[in-house]
Write an enzyme that holds these catalytic residues in place. Sequence first.
Site, PDB file in Angstrom:
ATOM      1  N   HIS A  19       0.695  -1.174  -0.051  1.00  0.00           N
ATOM      2  CA  HIS A  19      -0.143   0.090  -0.056  1.00  0.00           C
ATOM      3  C   HIS A  19       0.894   1.281   0.127  1.00  0.00           C
ATOM      4  O   HIS A  19       0.530   2.180  -0.788  1.00  0.00           O
ATOM      5  CB  HIS A  19      -0.907   0.136   1.449  1.00  0.00           C
ATOM      6  CG  HIS A  19      -1.854  -1.127   1.151  1.00  0.00           C
ATOM      7  ND1 HIS A  19      -2.363  -1.526   2.358  1.00  0.00           N
ATOM      8  CD2 HIS A  19      -2.888  -1.255   0.437  1.00  0.00           C
ATOM      9  CE1 HIS A  19      -3.282  -2.613   2.353  1.00  0.00           C
ATOM     10  NE2 HIS A  19      -3.661  -2.336   1.176  1.00  0.00           N
ATOM     11  N   LYS A  43     -16.097  -7.439   5.856  1.00  0.00           N
ATOM     12  CA  LYS A  43     -14.704  -8.021   5.759  1.00  0.00           C
ATOM     13  C   LYS A  43     -14.360  -8.390   7.387  1.00  0.00           C
ATOM     14  O   LYS A  43     -13.147  -9.028   7.366  1.00  0.00           O
ATOM     15  CB  LYS A  43     -13.569  -7.342   5.292  1.00  0.00           C
ATOM     16  CG  LYS A  43     -13.695  -7.332   3.770  1.00  0.00           C
ATOM     17  CD  LYS A  43     -12.408  -6.798   3.177  1.00  0.00           C
ATOM     18  CE  LYS A  43     -12.116  -6.947   1.713  1.00  0.00           C
ATOM     19  NZ  LYS A  43     -11.006  -5.961   1.314  1.00  0.00           N
ATOM     20  N   ARG A  93      -1.831  -5.987  -8.694  1.00  0.00           N
ATOM     21  CA  ARG A  93      -1.069  -7.352  -8.539  1.00  0.00           C
ATOM     22  C   ARG A  93      -1.105  -8.052  -9.521  1.00  0.00           C
ATOM     23  O   ARG A  93      -2.657  -8.570  -9.858  1.00  0.00           O
ATOM     24  CB  ARG A  93      -1.199  -7.729  -6.948  1.00  0.00           C
ATOM     25  CG  ARG A  93      -0.669  -6.945  -5.825  1.00  0.00           C
ATOM     26  CD  ARG A  93      -1.276  -7.242  -4.502  1.00  0.00           C
ATOM     27  NE  ARG A  93      -2.780  -7.294  -4.687  1.00  0.00           N
ATOM     28  CZ  ARG A  93      -3.357  -6.806  -3.307  1.00  0.00           C
ATOM     29  NH1 ARG A  93      -2.707  -7.531  -2.255  1.00  0.00           N
ATOM     30  NH2 ARG A  93      -4.688  -6.836  -3.313  1.00  0.00           N
ATOM     31  N   SER A 131      -2.907  -8.018   2.770  1.00  0.00           N
ATOM     32  CA  SER A 131      -3.249  -7.597   4.059  1.00  0.00           C
ATOM     33  C   SER A 131      -3.725  -8.855   4.537  1.00  0.00           C
ATOM     34  O   SER A 131      -3.540  -9.509   5.909  1.00  0.00           O
ATOM     35  CB  SER A 131      -4.212  -6.666   4.445  1.00  0.00           C
ATOM     36  OG  SER A 131      -3.651  -5.213   3.889  1.00  0.00           O
TER      37      SER A 131
END
Length: 165
Positions: A19, A43, A93, A131
């Site tokens: 990040h 989440k 990514r 993460s």
Amino acid sequence: MVQRVGLYPGTFDPITLGHMDIIRRGSKLVDKLVIGVTTNPSKSPLFNLDERLAMVRRECAGIDTEIEVRPFDSLLIDYARSVGASMILRGLRAVADFEYEYQMAGMNQYLDASIETVFLMADVALQPIASRLVKEIAGLGGDISKFVSPDVRDDVMAQLSARKA
Ligand code: ADP
């Protein structure tokens, strides 16, 4: 002169070196970068919103460009408009992110064609960092110091041991 504002949205649970690399690259493209931290209760984050806001603010303290870290829980494109952003920054990514990001950028084009989604690639060495995996590795006793800053590492370890207690 018109100020160029970019919005970088994410969960940042926790903020990683991936990040940070995107934030550093993105901050060079804009006069002001708004980092939108989603509440995202679906989440079930490890860190609550206030903790994530504080972590992102602390990690971005040394960056020269004007940075504003703000919570948001509205439709992304509406939020971008409300902060005056002309672009949404996203990190991309390898293959994993492509399908989702492609769809989201495409739908956002329909919702507001004047806001551009800009994809940035993090340093190759930081590409695999996510993460979700940072939390998994730390939860299983692994070393996460290659993926997050020393302060974030301490935060993750403290949070995990508080949960176990
Ligand atoms: P994650 O996807 O890891 O849960 P976020 O939802 O907070 O993290 O992601 C916010 C944005 O940052 C997304 O555009 C995501 O693709 C990007 N991002 C996260 N980690 C990386 C990384 N290691 N390299 C490049 N972009 C990344």
